[in-house]
Design an enzyme around this catalytic site. Structure first.
Site, PDB file in Angstrom:
ATOM      1  N   ASP A  27     -11.066   3.925   6.628  1.00 62.15           N
ATOM      2  CA  ASP A  27     -10.737   5.174   5.949  1.00 62.15           C
ATOM      3  C   ASP A  27     -11.379   5.285   4.570  1.00 62.15           C
ATOM      4  O   ASP A  27     -11.182   6.274   3.857  1.00 62.15           O
ATOM      5  CB  ASP A  27      -9.219   5.289   5.798  1.00 62.15           C
ATOM      6  CG  ASP A  27      -8.625   4.100   5.050  1.00 62.15           C
ATOM      7  OD1 ASP A  27      -8.716   2.972   5.571  1.00 62.15           O
ATOM      8  OD2 ASP A  27      -8.087   4.292   3.947  1.00 62.15           O
ATOM      9  N   TYR A 148       0.839  -0.090  -2.486  1.00 61.62           N
ATOM     10  CA  TYR A 148       0.280  -0.786  -3.644  1.00 61.62           C
ATOM     11  C   TYR A 148       0.985  -0.346  -4.917  1.00 61.62           C
ATOM     12  O   TYR A 148       1.187   0.848  -5.146  1.00 61.62           O
ATOM     13  CB  TYR A 148      -1.222  -0.518  -3.779  1.00 61.62           C
ATOM     14  CG  TYR A 148      -2.017  -1.065  -2.626  1.00 61.62           C
ATOM     15  CD1 TYR A 148      -2.222  -2.434  -2.492  1.00 61.62           C
ATOM     16  CD2 TYR A 148      -2.555  -0.216  -1.664  1.00 61.62           C
ATOM     17  CE1 TYR A 148      -2.937  -2.949  -1.423  1.00 61.62           C
ATOM     18  CE2 TYR A 148      -3.273  -0.718  -0.598  1.00 61.62           C
ATOM     19  CZ  TYR A 148      -3.467  -2.087  -0.480  1.00 61.62           C
ATOM     20  OH  TYR A 148      -4.168  -2.579   0.580  1.00 61.62           O
ATOM     21  N   LYS A 179       1.409  -2.651   4.939  1.00 61.41           N
ATOM     22  CA  LYS A 179       0.197  -3.370   4.547  1.00 61.41           C
ATOM     23  C   LYS A 179       0.329  -3.652   3.055  1.00 61.41           C
ATOM     24  O   LYS A 179       0.437  -2.730   2.257  1.00 61.41           O
ATOM     25  CB  LYS A 179      -1.047  -2.536   4.828  1.00 61.41           C
ATOM     26  CG  LYS A 179      -2.348  -3.141   4.321  1.00 61.41           C
ATOM     27  CD  LYS A 179      -3.484  -2.141   4.457  1.00 61.41           C
ATOM     28  CE  LYS A 179      -4.753  -2.662   3.802  1.00 61.41           C
ATOM     29  NZ  LYS A 179      -5.835  -1.649   3.820  1.00 61.41           N
TER      30      LYS A 179
END
Length: 283
Positions: A27, A148, A179
């Protein structure tokens, strides 16, 4: 998760023997432009059908183009539904760019989205994740959240507390898989994943391009500590020989039968969760 539809679809991202996955996100083009390795379909074509890859993550335009070429076979496919270019004034505030309904029409198996917390966009991120998780659940599609924390702290314990809070918030809003990167201090890893892997699939990112041995150490740790797998992009498609590194990652992550299988919400509840020790990654 008890959804049969989600379990069936999620199984396409995992190796049958080990229960772990090796997912390659592509991506990056929307965010970073035509970077090396993703600058042409022919480059992607040279490695994307490698048997070690259990899943691919892509935006809708690439899913259409790769699918039309017959390059999305024998692996799980995730549609990445949000994003923002690095040209934007606020690149960490990623906007919804397509719908779960479009994902269904494209025939993908799961939804992916990335949320970067910069200390100013919490409300935007939580609304986005909550809405996407609700819509995906309506169609029986699993959701992977790339999470994140961009707020830096000189205190590792404070960073750990923040990340654990954000992980829990994602779980509370219905994400099925995460993730993540990990703290630089590996001694903090057990505290980071304590209580998480038993109910939520956890993949770890490959991060910026690194040396082979550093990547393989990460891969071995994924298997050793019972994580769900590896989600690595640039360290695959920016390698001069992507097939060669995929061969080694396949062996380390998917085929080491001497290690315990991954525990995730989609596996046998009798399996015991493990813990993961890796390095910081932000792929």
């Amino acid at each position: 998760m008890n959804s049969v539809a989600k379990k069936i679809r999620w199984s396409r991202f995992l190796n049958r023997q080990s229960g772990r996955g090796l997912i390659v996100p592509i991506d990056h083009g929307l965010t970073m432009g035509p970077i090396p390795g993703l600058d042409s379909l022919s480059r992607i074509e040279s490695w994307i059908l490698h048997p070690g890859i259990t899943g691919v993550i892509a935006h809708k335009g690439m899913v259409e183009r790769l699918g039309a070429r017959g390059l999305l076979r024998g692996q799980g496919i995730m549609l990445h539904v949000n994003g923002m270019t690095t040209l934007a004034p606020a690149p960490d505030s990623k906007e919804l760019l397509t719908s779960v309904e479009r994902a269904v029409r494209l025939g993908v198996d799961a939804i992916s989205l990335q949320i970067n917390f910069d200390g100013k966009n919490d409300a935007h991120n939580l609304r986005l994740l909550g809405a996407v998780a609700d819509e995906a659940d309506r169609f029986g599609l699993p959701v992977l959240t790339m999470l994140y924390d961009k707020v830096k702290s000189s205190q590792p314990e404070q960073s750990l507390r923040r990340l654990r809070h954000l992980v829990r918030a994602s779980v509370e809003l219905g994400t099925d898989a995460l993730k993540l990167g990990a703290p630089e201090e590996l001694s903090l890893i057990p505290a980071l994943l304590d209580g998480v892997q038993e109910h939520t699939a956890v993949f770890f990112a490959g991060g910026e391009k690194c040396e082979d041995e550093e990547l393989l150490e990460l891969a071995r740790s994924v298997a050793l500590y019972g994580a769900s797998g590896l989600c690595v992009g640039r360290n695959v498609f920016q390698r001069e020989n992507a097939a060669a590194i995929l061969n080694r990652l396949q062996q380390a992550v998917l085929e080491d039968s001497g290690l315990p299988p991954s525990r995730s919400p989609f596996t046998d509840p009798g399996q015991q969760p493990g813990r993961l020790a890796l390095r910081v990654a932000n792929d």
